[in-house]
Design an enzyme around this catalytic site. Structure first.
Site, PDB file in Angstrom:
ATOM      1  N   ASP A 389      -0.116  26.988 -24.550  1.00  0.00           N
ATOM      2  CA  ASP A 389      -0.069  28.273 -23.867  1.00  0.00           C
ATOM      3  C   ASP A 389       0.622  28.073 -22.514  1.00  0.00           C
ATOM      4  OD1 ASP A 389      -0.683  30.985 -23.255  1.00  0.00           O
ATOM      5  OD2 ASP A 389      -2.413  30.317 -22.108  1.00  0.00           O
ATOM      6  N   LYS A 390       1.009  29.155 -21.871  1.00  0.00           N
ATOM      7  CA  LYS A 390       1.673  29.036 -20.571  1.00  0.00           C
ATOM      8  C   LYS A 390       0.705  29.312 -19.425  1.00  0.00           C
ATOM      9  CE  LYS A 390       3.884  32.396 -18.688  1.00  0.00           C
ATOM     10  NZ  LYS A 390       3.199  32.468 -17.360  1.00  0.00           N
ATOM     11  N   THR A 608      12.886  35.990  -9.911  1.00  0.00           N
ATOM     12  CA  THR A 608      13.669  36.743  -8.927  1.00  0.00           C
ATOM     13  C   THR A 608      13.402  38.243  -9.025  1.00  0.00           C
ATOM     14  OG1 THR A 608      15.547  36.844 -10.448  1.00  0.00           O
ATOM     15  CG2 THR A 608      15.492  35.028  -8.893  1.00  0.00           C
ATOM     16  N   GLY A 688       2.141  35.073 -24.277  1.00  0.00           N
ATOM     17  CA  GLY A 688       2.214  36.527 -24.382  1.00  0.00           C
ATOM     18  C   GLY A 688       3.070  37.148 -23.307  1.00  0.00           C
ATOM     19  N   ASP A 689       3.623  36.320 -22.417  1.00  0.00           N
ATOM     20  CA  ASP A 689       4.452  36.843 -21.323  1.00  0.00           C
ATOM     21  C   ASP A 689       5.813  37.321 -21.819  1.00  0.00           C
ATOM     22  OD1 ASP A 689       2.722  36.717 -19.289  1.00  0.00           O
ATOM     23  OD2 ASP A 689       3.523  34.936 -18.330  1.00  0.00           O
ATOM     24  N   ASN A 798      -7.609  34.158 -25.893  1.00  0.00           N
ATOM     25  CA  ASN A 798      -6.503  34.478 -26.806  1.00  0.00           C
ATOM     26  C   ASN A 798      -5.905  33.230 -27.446  1.00  0.00           C
ATOM     27  OD1 ASN A 798      -5.516  33.724 -24.207  1.00  0.00           O
ATOM     28  ND2 ASN A 798      -3.518  34.492 -24.755  1.00  0.00           N
TER      29      ASN A 798
END
Length: 1057
Positions: A389-390, A608, A688-689, A798
């Site tokens: 996951d991130k 950014t 999920g991003d 999740n």
């Protein structure tokens, strides 16, 4: 309190889909009585694409459109049935159909109806609901013993010994004493049951801790404390600040006057940012069980040993000439040679796994690590794919402002003090001007757009940029009540502490909070915000008030947000906007630096945002407001009309600045990922991003190296687009893949095998916008198509489905709770700990278990070889060579401790394993335990067993008891020397085990009068004969090992030298 709230169910989409299918098949000519599910095959319009080569030019695909549209609506082909169809798989189809039919009959879904929930009176609810408790346990009181026994006897090894032990109750088949067979089997089962009981008790304690969390329940008698597991449907629960939501709940009331509440959905989607909600429901899941690959491999080797056992027994009976009741002799030979399959294999491996788990949890280099599943530590040494996951796993989900670029000047972390000085000058001038004016004067109203364009100073540009960042957001400052304030939660403003130290920011995105915190650090502070106004405090302490006229929130389609504000002191109206560079580049005025600087910041891993503004006159705003209001009242195409009106303002905006925000990575993420890559582990990031964020983190974490290209898979919605995009991706070489969840779903629907094959060739893969179900599906696809071991690591609820689907699941205890940690096989506190967990403990566990398993097999093979030689010499008689305590002592007291001490062996030091992760790559090929290494141990066992038995027969003098004494003593010494030959790094406990085992055997000789001639074993003749046989059996192996190390040393020997 007894209000009734009817909760109406949503009409099932599945039922509608079924009706559509029924109508479709009826239109195709299939009546209600037609047997279409089993006799006909339907193909969709695009079925002919399966016949096309995937590697096709775009022109070729487009030219084939005519054929694509001329296919019939439904092609029906009759399948021929017969005996061939039944034999080739039809019986499986029929059995599956019958089972599905029975399951559908037994598990027929209830018809959904509207139900009434009695608030505050759960006992009035007619329906019975399950308890609100989390249960990660595998068994209960009634299923524990049957469940553990099933888990043990499903392995061929234990099942075989159960049959052998039961056969000793038949007098004609009895060989020796009953305890010879039942004592080892009982010991194995006792150890296993004890280990499972300890694991189950630990799971029970963890569940009890979670289920015992107290919550306030509102009743007619006031507030009462209730455990989360005792919460029922209809209870009114008061959830305090920073408290986990214990169940699915309907949000009824809040202490805020506006009726709003900020919540975090980290248990659902892994995001730790605060979201403004009115109603919310949360869910929770339970974990599963897995079996290690090493256990399966040893199970296959056990079956091979059983085949060898049967073959050897048949050979003996054949050489015997099938005389007399040969079938009884065959079974007796099966019992005599049963030690070919060692019963102690399972107990040694299980005790070894418990030792590995203890070593992992006691490792001070990875504090807080917990082994929740003690059956698969060797899996940590076989991993090829790591799916991570991130948010919260690779990153801390804490944004830090890093860069401000104004076009001609750039400010970084070390030059923020210059921004503070630039900001002080304009506001000090404004304050002096304000004090010079009379309090009753009316502020002038002028349109800045009509003023002549002059080159602004750096100070004014910095001032405009910081002010825009401080105003254009959706952040709300929150203040805690003063200490000691009790009573009703709806406290007055007088009871609040508005100091800087008591202020926190809440927003829908952590990026927004980072920007506002940065403006506070440079002197411009957000002190108050509501739906109508924003208040800022300048470096000099002056409060600036801005009226919010319009707010345009961020959407995934527009990729930007905007706000129109009026300065209360000057009455100036300004439209501020910020967003992604892809959306803002066409909105701002022409410039020659934006695209280049966005690329530079992206390469640094920064997120950014482009900030711009446009000054509006009162007339321009009134014109916009009238058109905007009219568009919002439109009945048809309202969204399009509203967007068109807003876009009329988004023209020729003044570019103010470019901001760079960094999502702080977990500690040592970059070196850890590099170590895993060097170890041959392919890393996939499933998040999920959104795509831009995922790509940015992949670069900043060095998941994708700076020299690697990135192929961003274009969005696809149908089979044709997926076909073309896969062809485009196939032409790329050695590039990372970035794909969205929607495109992934389409590709897997039509080209599952092709997509997985291409993705497995990539050095790294990033899947963004992934649902929890998709994450688990990706894990299963890798297991099916690649056939390699997978590991999933995450920290949120999740990630639970992904962790459970993987061969090895690792959970991180972090901000997103402990749900992933509780459901995982291993729990760690930081991502960087996975490096040592795999490189040191995973590698050692696998190599130790492989050596231990093969040595235990060798211990059974050598004594079975001696039995075969003995029976052959004495006319193939089914008579045991060793009986009673000699057999039990050989597998336990005399050799158990030295053999088990192999769990302490290591080929390289932990520091060396971390320094050279390439050593891990060899383990993924499974060379430590294979049929090749197994065959080598079989040959060694046959050689040593033959030497020991033939030597004893040649050197014994007159009595058979001397054969037993010489051969058994030489056997014990050979086993102890073989352990020493196998050890690569000596531990003091290994030496103690060797001396202790030898001492136990020598001491027991005095009590083994039934088996040995005490007078003979105390003579010099006995000693030299035993020594000679032992030297002949072991010395050649020591010489071969020395020559192999000199001529072809293993990789770890090169490092240690």
């Amino acid at each position: 309190m007894a209000d009734q709230i009817p909760l109406y169910p949503v009409r099932s989409a599945a039922a509608a889909a079924s009706r559509k299918r029924a109508a479709y098949y009826s239109a195709a000519g299939l009546g209600p009585g037609a047997d279409w599910p089993s006799r006909y095959q339907l193909e969709d319009e695009s079925a002919h694409l399966d016949e096309m080569p995937l590697m096709m030019s775009e022109e070729g695909f487009e030219n084939d459109e005519s054929d694509y549209h001329t296919l019939p609506r439904a092609r029906i082909t009759q399948r021929k049935r017969g005996l061939g169809w039944f034999v080739c798989g039809g019986w499986k189809f029929l059995c599956t159909s019958c089972c599905d039919w029975l399951i559908n009959i037994c598990q027929r879904k209830r018809e959904l109806k509207a139900r009434t929930v009695w608030l505050g009176y759960p006992e009035k609810c007619e329906e019975k609901h399950p308890r609100n408790s989390i249960k990660n346990q595998k068994y209960n009181v009634f299923t524990f013993i049957p469940g553990v026994l099933y888990e043990q006897f499903k392995f061929f090894l234990n099942l075989y010994f159960l049959v052998v032990s039961c056969s000793q109750f038949v007098p004609a088949l009895k060989i020796g004493y009953l305890y010879t067979y039942w004592a080892p089997l009982g010991f194995v089962l006792a150890v296993t049951i004890m280990r499972e009981a300890i694991d189950e008790f630990r799971r029970f304690q963890r569940d009890k801790e979670v289920n015992s969390q107290l919550y306030s329940k509102l009743t007619v008698r006031g507030k009462v404390q209730v455990k989360s597991s005792d919460i029922q449907v209809g209870d009114l629960i008061i959830v305090e600040k920073n408290q986990r939501i214990p169940s699915d709940m309907v949000f009824l009331r809040t202490s805020e006057k506006a009726g709003s509440c900020f919540i975090r959905t980290d248990q659902l989607d892994g995001e730790t940012d605060w979201k403004l909600k009115v109603a919310v429901s949360c869910t929770q899941r339970l974990p599963a069980l897995g079996v290690g690959l090493l256990d399966l491999e040893l199970n296959h080797l056990t079956k091979a040993l059983f085949v060898a056992l049967v073959a050897l027994s048949v050979v003996m009976v054949t050489l015997q000439g099938f005389v007399g009741p040969w079938y009884r002799n065959l079974f007796r030979f099966l019992l005599l040679f049963s030690y070919i399959i060692p019963i102690s294999l399972r107990v040694n491996l299980d005790m070894g796994k418990a030792a590995y788990g203890w070593m992992i949890m006691k490792d001070e280099s990875i504090p807080g690590t917990v082994v929740r599943t003690s059956t698969i530590p060797e899996e940590l040494g076989r991993l090829v794919y790591l799916l991570t996951d991130k948010t919260g796993t690779l990153t801390q989900n804490e944004m830090v402002f890093k860069r401000l670029h104004l076009g001609t000047v750039s400010y970084g972390a070390d030059t923020m003090d210059e921004i503070q000085s630039h900001l002080r000058n304009p506001y000090s001038q404004m304050q002096s001007q304000a004090s010079g004016n009379t309090t009753g004067s009316t502020p002038p109203r002028k349109a800045q757009s009509s003023a002549p364009k002059v080159r602004k100073s750096v100070s004014s540009r910095v001032h405009e940029a910081v002010k825009a960042i401080a105003l254009c957001h959706n952040v709300t400052p929150v203040y805690e009540p003063r200490a000691g304030v009790t009573g009703e939660a709806e406290y007055a403003e007088a009871d609040q502490d508005f100091s800087d130290g008591n202020r926190t920011y809440q927003a829908a995105s952590p990026d927004e909070v980072a920007l506002v915190q940065w403006t506070e650090s440079v002197g411009l502070t957000l002190v108050s915000r509501d739906l109508a106004s924003v208040q800022l405090r300048t470096p000099g302490g002056q409060i600036l008030t801005y009226c919010i006229l319009q707010m345009f929130p961020f959407t995934s389609e527009s990729k930007r947000m905007g706000v129109i504000v009026r300065d209360e002191s000057t009455a100036e109206i300004t439209f501020y906007m910020k967003g992604a560079d892809v959306a803002m580049s066409s909105i701002v005025q022409y410039n020659d630096w934006l695209e280049e600087e966005c690329g530079n910041m992206a390469r640094e891993g920064l997120r950014t945002l482009v900030v711009a503004k446009r000054a509006l006159t009162e007339e321009q705003y009134q014109d916009f407001e009238s058109r905007y209001s009219q568009a919002k009242l439109s009945i048809h195409d309202r969204a399009l009309k509203v967007a068109a009106v807003v876009e009329s303002l988004e023209r020729e905006m003044e570019l103010l600045c470019l901001t760079g925000v960094e999502d702080q990575l977990q500690a040592d993420v970059r070196p850890t990922l590099e170590m895993l890559r060097n170890a041959g582990i392919k890393i996939w990031m499933l998040t999920g991003d959104k795509l831009e964020t995922a790509t940015c983190i992949a670069k900043s974490s060095h998941l994708v190296s700076r020299t690697q290209d990135i192929h961003i898979f274009r969005p696809v919605t149908n089979r044709g687009e997926a076909h073309l995009e896969l062809n485009a991706f196939r032409r790329k070489h050695d590039c990372a893949l970035v794909i969205s969840g929607d495109s992934l779903e389409v590709c897997l629907k039509y080209y599952e095998h092709e997509l997985v094959e291409l993705a497995c060739q990539c050095p790294a893969v990033v899947c963004c916008r992934c649902s929890p179900t998709q994450k688990a599906h990706i894990v299963k696809l890798l297991q099916q198509h690649a056939g390699r071991r997978t590991c999933a690591i995450g920290d949120g609820g999740n990630d639970v489905s992904m962790i459970q689907a993987a061969d090895c699941g690792i959970g991180i205890e972090g901000k997103e709770g402990r749900q992933a940690s509780l459901a995982a096989d291993f729990s760690i506190t930081q991502f960087r700990h996975i490096g040592r967990l795999l490189m040191v403990h995973g590698r050692s566990s696998y190599k130790r278990s492989a050596a231990l398993g093969q040595f235990v097999m060798h211990r059974g093979l050598i004594i079975s070889t001696m039995q075969a030689v003995f029976s052959s010499v004495f006319y193939f008689a089914s008579v045991p060579l060793y009986q009673g305590f000699l057999m039990v002592g050989y597998a336990t007291l005399y050799t158990m401790f030295p053999v088990f001490s192999l769990v302490l062996d290591q080929d390289v030091k932990p520091e060396m394993a971390m320094l050279y992760p390439e050593l891990y790559k060899d383990l993924t090929k499974g060379r430590s335990l294979s049929f090749k290494t197994f065959l080598v141990w079989v040959l060694i066992s046959i050689y040593q067993g033959g030497i020991l038995m033939y030597g004893a027969l040649l050197l014994f003098e007159s009595e058979f008891v001397h054969v037993v004494a010489i051969s058994f003593t030489a056997l014990i010494l050979t086993e102890l020397l073989m352990v020493a030959l196998t050890v690569r790094t000596w531990h003091w406990l290994m030496a103690v085990a060797e001396v202790l085992s030898l001492g136990c055997y020598v001491a027991s000789l005095a009590f083994l009068n039934e088996y040995f001639d005490v007078a003979f074993i105390t003579t010099v003749t006995f000693v030299w004969k035993v020594s000679a046989i032992t030297v002949v059996s072991c010395l050649p192996l020591y010489v071969l090992k020395y020559l192999k190390r000199k001529l072809s040393p293993p990789s770890y020997c090169k490092l240690t030298s």
